[in-house]
Design a protein around this motif. Structure first.
Motif, mmCIF file in Angstrom:
data_model
loop_
_atom_site.group_PDB
_atom_site.id
_atom_site.type_symbol
_atom_site.label_atom_id
_atom_site.label_comp_id
_atom_site.label_asym_id
_atom_site.label_seq_id
_atom_site.Cartn_x
_atom_site.Cartn_y
_atom_site.Cartn_z
ATOM 1 N N VAL A 127 1.346 56.063 95.732
ATOM 2 C CA VAL A 127 0.500 54.993 96.263
ATOM 3 C C VAL A 127 1.364 54.074 97.111
ATOM 4 C CG1 VAL A 127 -0.903 52.971 95.677
ATOM 5 C CG2 VAL A 127 -1.110 55.085 94.337
ATOM 6 N N TYR A 128 0.877 53.744 98.290
ATOM 7 C CA TYR A 128 1.590 52.832 99.188
ATOM 8 C C TYR A 128 1.368 51.399 98.701
ATOM 9 C CZ TYR A 128 3.298 50.862 103.608
ATOM 10 O OH TYR A 128 4.014 50.172 104.573
ATOM 11 N N GLY A 129 2.464 50.721 98.391
ATOM 12 C CA GLY A 129 2.373 49.462 97.678
ATOM 13 C C GLY A 129 2.269 48.212 98.520
ATOM 14 N N LEU A 130 1.269 48.147 99.389
ATOM 15 C CA LEU A 130 0.967 46.896 100.080
ATOM 16 C C LEU A 130 -0.223 46.285 99.339
ATOM 17 C CD1 LEU A 130 1.923 45.200 102.518
ATOM 18 C CD2 LEU A 130 0.096 46.252 103.853
ATOM 19 N N PRO A 131 0.023 45.323 98.440
ATOM 20 C CA PRO A 131 -1.051 44.830 97.570
ATOM 21 C C PRO A 131 -2.257 44.296 98.319
ATOM 22 C CG PRO A 131 1.085 44.091 96.766
ATOM 23 C CD PRO A 131 1.319 44.713 98.119
ATOM 24 N N GLU A 132 -2.038 43.705 99.470
ATOM 25 C CA GLU A 132 -3.133 43.116 100.228
ATOM 26 C C GLU A 132 -4.105 44.166 100.772
ATOM 27 O OE1 GLU A 132 0.250 40.436 99.852
ATOM 28 O OE2 GLU A 132 0.103 42.483 100.636
ATOM 29 N N VAL A 133 -3.723 45.432 100.638
ATOM 30 C CA VAL A 133 -4.585 46.534 101.079
ATOM 31 C C VAL A 133 -4.954 47.455 99.922
ATOM 32 C CG1 VAL A 133 -4.710 48.592 102.559
ATOM 33 C CG2 VAL A 133 -3.657 46.491 103.428
ATOM 34 N N ASN A 134 -3.980 47.770 99.062
ATOM 35 C CA ASN A 134 -4.151 48.847 98.075
ATOM 36 C C ASN A 134 -4.123 48.372 96.625
ATOM 37 O OD1 ASN A 134 -4.392 50.912 99.952
ATOM 38 N ND2 ASN A 134 -2.194 51.280 100.049
ATOM 39 N N ARG A 135 -4.515 47.130 96.378
ATOM 40 C CA ARG A 135 -4.380 46.583 95.018
ATOM 41 C C ARG A 135 -5.042 47.468 93.958
ATOM 42 N NH1 ARG A 135 -5.240 41.958 96.296
ATOM 43 N NH2 ARG A 135 -3.186 40.999 96.084
ATOM 44 N N GLU A 136 -6.231 47.948 94.193
ATOM 45 C CA GLU A 136 -6.935 48.752 93.188
ATOM 46 C C GLU A 136 -6.207 50.057 92.912
ATOM 47 O OE1 GLU A 136 -9.461 47.848 91.217
ATOM 48 O OE2 GLU A 136 -9.106 45.890 92.140
ATOM 49 N N ALA A 137 -5.711 50.715 93.941
ATOM 50 C CA ALA A 137 -4.973 51.965 93.749
ATOM 51 C C ALA A 137 -3.650 51.712 93.039
ATOM 52 C CB ALA A 137 -4.735 52.645 95.097
ATOM 53 N N ILE A 138 -3.023 50.575 93.324
ATOM 54 C CA ILE A 138 -1.745 50.224 92.696
ATOM 55 C C ILE A 138 -1.915 50.082 91.185
ATOM 56 C CG2 ILE A 138 0.007 48.395 92.512
ATOM 57 C CD1 ILE A 138 -0.504 47.897 95.558
ATOM 58 N N LYS A 139 -3.061 49.574 90.751
ATOM 59 C CA LYS A 139 -3.292 49.371 89.318
ATOM 60 C C LYS A 139 -3.121 50.661 88.520
ATOM 61 C CE LYS A 139 -6.496 45.461 89.802
ATOM 62 N NZ LYS A 139 -7.901 44.990 89.633
ATOM 63 N N GLY A 140 -3.497 51.780 89.108
ATOM 64 C CA GLY A 140 -3.403 53.046 88.391
ATOM 65 C C GLY A 140 -2.245 53.922 88.811
ATOM 66 N N ALA A 141 -1.336 53.377 89.596
ATOM 67 C CA ALA A 141 -0.252 54.198 90.149
ATOM 68 C C ALA A 141 0.838 54.476 89.117
ATOM 69 C CB ALA A 141 0.362 53.500 91.353
ATOM 70 N N GLN A 142 1.399 55.669 89.215
ATOM 71 C CA GLN A 142 2.607 55.967 88.441
ATOM 72 C C GLN A 142 3.806 56.135 89.373
ATOM 73 O OE1 GLN A 142 2.355 59.270 85.716
ATOM 74 N NE2 GLN A 142 4.327 58.798 84.783
ATOM 75 N N MET A 143 3.548 56.566 90.598
ATOM 76 C CA MET A 143 4.588 56.675 91.622
ATOM 77 C C MET A 143 4.193 55.765 92.769
ATOM 78 S SD MET A 143 7.428 58.146 92.701
ATOM 79 C CE MET A 143 7.996 56.892 93.848
ATOM 80 N N LEU A 144 5.014 54.753 93.028
ATOM 81 C CA LEU A 144 4.664 53.762 94.038
ATOM 82 C C LEU A 144 5.734 53.692 95.118
ATOM 83 C CD1 LEU A 144 2.741 50.628 93.779
ATOM 84 C CD2 LEU A 144 4.990 50.374 94.814
ATOM 85 N N ALA A 145 5.275 53.687 96.369
ATOM 86 C CA ALA A 145 6.162 53.549 97.525
ATOM 87 C C ALA A 145 6.080 52.124 98.035
ATOM 88 C CB ALA A 145 5.760 54.535 98.621
ATOM 89 N N CYS A 146 7.148 51.373 97.863
ATOM 90 C CA CYS A 146 7.150 49.984 98.314
ATOM 91 C C CYS A 146 7.344 49.952 99.829
ATOM 92 C CB CYS A 146 8.278 49.226 97.613
ATOM 93 S SG CYS A 146 8.088 47.446 97.652
ATOM 94 N N PRO A 147 6.525 49.210 100.564
ATOM 95 C CA PRO A 147 6.632 49.184 102.031
ATOM 96 C C PRO A 147 7.979 48.656 102.511
ATOM 97 C CG PRO A 147 4.532 48.270 101.333
ATOM 98 C CD PRO A 147 5.365 48.435 100.094
ATOM 99 N N GLY A 148 8.341 49.040 103.717
ATOM 100 C CA GLY A 148 9.532 48.503 104.347
ATOM 101 C C GLY A 148 9.322 47.065 104.786
ATOM 102 N N CYS A 149 10.411 46.431 105.175
ATOM 103 C CA CYS A 149 10.341 45.014 105.551
ATOM 104 C C CYS A 149 9.621 44.820 106.883
ATOM 105 C CB CYS A 149 11.745 44.414 105.601
ATOM 106 S SG CYS A 149 12.961 45.366 106.536
ATOM 107 N N TYR A 150 10.018 45.547 107.915
ATOM 108 C CA TYR A 150 9.314 45.451 109.194
ATOM 109 C C TYR A 150 7.828 45.805 109.037
ATOM 110 C CZ TYR A 150 13.643 45.087 112.033
ATOM 111 O OH TYR A 150 14.820 44.687 112.613
#
Length: 343
Positions: A127-150
């Protein structure tokens, strides 16, 4: 208490994780790894953490990491994809601050990162971890990809306009400046004080590795492929990212300020500043916040969005902890309520 491990604890994002987690009431850091610094105490390498940790760096070991409930990878690309599958199989939640799981098109990933992806099945589930977009998917994630800074600063700035189809999605421009810490802690001539101080330069104009990640996120928001010119710059400061984003409005109109305020009204870590404000990187230093302002210069058809974050916090470690909080059902702001450091 959530038992946490950190793989790659000696880099800037690793120590930023340690700094922020030291004040997290629901977390206990159990394992911190570094192959090069095995046996060295955390507070010997980072004296700012004296009194917060009684741990030594150890060599990464799947057995030890499997005793944790969550493991952060603050490592270069290519590391997490080798270790994460076994940890996930053992029930550990994995949060990768690197680039291994951000891009869904693995052929494209290989083109930009110069190696074959060795964990395609896990990449498909990440799951791509941009909370402002994917909050619901993040709740159930086991593998999370934290976005880059840029990508964080750029996507948050463009999203309200893209989601509402207000700008020409084929002609987006992102002019983005980063502090030197974005280059990492490794020895590099270009990031030496004498090389980077009192100077600013663009780099990777022909193509930066964060470009496909940004385009992926904005294309998903637009519902079609976007066109983006992305030019990063190195600036003579330690921390911070300042993005100046340009788009052409399809129908020049007022109401952009209200649009941004409404989009981020319930977001704890996005601050839409009052009309006419100019966010500064120093106002977000050390804080897990993205400050945004929006302009329509001379009331013309060009919209300009300014977006500022700390590349090590909202652009890395802070956002990773924000995601962890969501994944474990904690207060999203736990451990992240620090104000920015000024001066």
């Amino acid at each position: 208490m959530i038992k946490v491990g950190i793989v790659g604890g000696t880099g800037y994002t690793g120590v930023e994780l340690l700094r922020l987690l030291a004040n997290h009431s629901g977390v206990s850091v159990e394992v911190i790894t570094s192959r090069s610094e095995e046996g060295v105490r955390i507070d010997d390498m980072y004296p700012n953490l004296r009194g917060h940790y009684d741990l030594q760096f150890t060599v990464p070991d799947v057995e030890a990491l499997s005793e944790c409930e969550a493991v952060f990878f603050a490592t270069p690309h290519g590391v997490a994809m080798k270790m994460a599958p076994e940890l996930v199989e053992r029930g550990v939640k994995v949060i990768d601050l690197g680039a291994d799981f951000r891009i869904k098109d693995l052929e494209l990933w290989s083109q930009w990162y110069g190696m074959e992806h060795t964990s395609p099945e896990l990449a498909a589930k990440a799951v791509y971890g941009l909370p402002e977009v994917n909050r619901e998917a993040i709740k159930g994630a086991q593998m999370l990809a934290c976005p880059g800074c840029y990508p964080t600063a750029t996507q948050l700035g463009f999203l309200p306009l893209i989601e509402n189809k207000l700008i020409d999605h084929r002609r987006l421009i992102a002019d983005v400046k980063s502090g030197v810490s974005g280059a990492g802690r490794g020895a590099n001539i270009g990031s030496l004080l004498c090389e980077s101080s009192e100077s600013m330069k663009a780099y990777a104009v022909a193509g930066h590795r964060h470009l496909p990640e940004i385009k992926q996120g904005l294309s998903e928001a637009a519902g079609r492929p976007v066109g983006l010119t992305f030019v990063p710059h190195l600036t003579p400061m330690i921390r911070g990212i300042h993005a100046t984003l340009y788009g052409k409005l399809k129908d020049p109109t007022d109401g952009l300020q209200e649009l941004f305020e409404a989009r981020y009204a319930d977001e704890p870590f996005v601050d839409v500043m009052p009309a006419g404000s100019h966010p500064e990187t120093r106002s977000v230093k050390g804080a897990n916040i993205c400050r945004i302002s929006v302009f329509r210069p001379q009331n013309d058809d060009t919209v300009v969005v300014l977006s500022a974050i700390d590349n090590l916090v909202k652009g890395a470690a802070g956002q990773a902890i924000q995601n962890m909080n969501i994944m474990f059902g904690l207060d999203e702001a736990e451990g992240l309520k620090h104000a920015g450091m000024m001066p």
